[in-house]
Scaffold this active site. Structure first.
Site, PDB file in Angstrom:
ATOM      1  N   GLY A 128       6.284   5.827  -2.961  1.00  0.00           N
ATOM      2  CA  GLY A 128       7.521   5.498  -3.643  1.00  0.00           C
ATOM      3  C   GLY A 128       7.962   6.546  -4.643  1.00  0.00           C
ATOM      4  N   GLU A 151       0.745   6.337   3.579  1.00  0.00           N
ATOM      5  CA  GLU A 151       1.032   5.001   4.106  1.00  0.00           C
ATOM      6  C   GLU A 151       0.229   4.640   5.352  1.00  0.00           C
ATOM      7  OE1 GLU A 151       4.345   6.147   1.485  1.00  0.00           O
ATOM      8  OE2 GLU A 151       3.278   7.151   3.090  1.00  0.00           O
ATOM      9  N   ASP A 159       7.462   5.618   4.659  1.00  0.00           N
ATOM     10  CA  ASP A 159       8.788   5.048   4.418  1.00  0.00           C
ATOM     11  C   ASP A 159       9.531   5.835   3.345  1.00  0.00           C
ATOM     12  OD1 ASP A 159       7.148   4.176   2.352  1.00  0.00           O
ATOM     13  OD2 ASP A 159       8.028   2.175   2.246  1.00  0.00           O
TER      14      ASP A 159
END
Length: 292
Positions: A128, A151, A159
């Site tokens: 993130g 991830e 993502d």
């Protein structure tokens, strides 16, 4: 508030994200120091709301700077633990998925932001945290930067726009980083194309760069780039690129069209690098499922 105070504000431990104004510049400071500034829904909503105000017609904001509080991290990633715990408590609840939806919307807002957006990725920058920085035109790494997209180790995909930026890196580095979660440090983050600039803390260069950013009378993308370039040139070293010895093999293997072919190519090669890479892939959840 003085320029110096704006970049070294005393942490308000009750606030997970801090906002500061210096002239027409706006500074976002991620402020979950004990959690390595990991991103949660509250932080996403506050950043989004502020940015939407700053980019609205009639706003006098000319530049956005984002940084992490503390000495260790810019942002270690999304707070996946909080999201999964929410899902466990109430499987029918949409709160956990809502975090990801809003996080991705923030990533898009950053990538389409009409204002110059400068991400100071000084420290751990993963998941993130990459989403908060990599879509910006200016991404400043230091010798303390530690980058990864980890991830696949938890059964997720890279993502936060990972498929967009990783696929645009030179050669097949992007797929290699995506599948292995390989960590890059310091100047290598710039060499790989993830950071736009590398500026060291040595001789106070990083601190001077921050101060000079805030003295720009009319910050534009060109003037910001010129300033960052000047500090980048003073910071670059002749230290070796950690991936350089392996780039031919990375480009050869990770350009193959399927995971099965990548796996087979690594398995058939007797080099130490191929063996280590294969062992890394075997630890990833997707590969464990496929080759169980």
């Amino acid at each position: 508030m003085s320029q110096r105070a704006s970049f070294s504000s005393v942490n308000n431990m009750d606030e997970e994200v801090l906002f500061d104004a210096v002239g027409s510049a706006r500074i976002i400071s991620l402020n979950r120091v004990k959690a390595l500034n990991s991103l949660n829904l509250n932080m996403v909503e506050k950043i989004m709301s502020s940015m939407q105000t700053w980019v609205a017609p009639g706003s006098n904001v000319s530049m956005i700077i984002i940084k992490g509080s503390g000495e260790k991290a810019f942002c270690a990633g999304g707070d996946i633990k909080a999201a999964t715990e929410e899902g466990k408590k109430d499987p029918s609840s949409l709160k956990s998925t809502h975090f990801f939806r809003r996080e991705y919307m923030l990533n898009h807002l950053i990538g389409t932001c009409p204002l110059p957006y400068v991400a100071l990725i000084d420290g751990i920058t993963m998941g993130g945290g990459v989403g908060l920085s990599v879509h910006a035109p200016f991404r400043v790494a230091t010798e303390k930067t530690l980058f990864a997209m980890p991830e696949t180790a938890i059964g997720l995909f890279p993502d936060v726009g990972g498929s967009h930026f990783l696929s645009r890196l030179e050669g097949s580095i992007g797929l290699y980083l995506a599948l292995t979660g390989c960590r890059l440090k310091g100047e290598d983050v710039h060499r790989a194309g993830i950071a736009s600039h590398y500026i060291t803390h040595e001789n106070g260069l990083y601190e001077r760069m921050q101060a000079d950013l805030l003295t720009l009378s009319n910050p534009t993308r060109d003037s910001i780039n010129e300033l960052l370039d000047s500090f980048h040139k003073q910071s670059c070293t002749k230290s070796p690129y950690s991936l350089a010895p392996h780039l031919p093999k990375i480009n050869e293997v990770f350009s193959l069209p399927t995971l099965e072919q990548i796996y087979a190519a690594l398995e058939s090669d007797d080099s130490e690098w191929s063996s280590k890479t294969l062992n890394t892939l075997k630890k990833m959840v997707g590969f464990q499922t496929a080759y169980a």
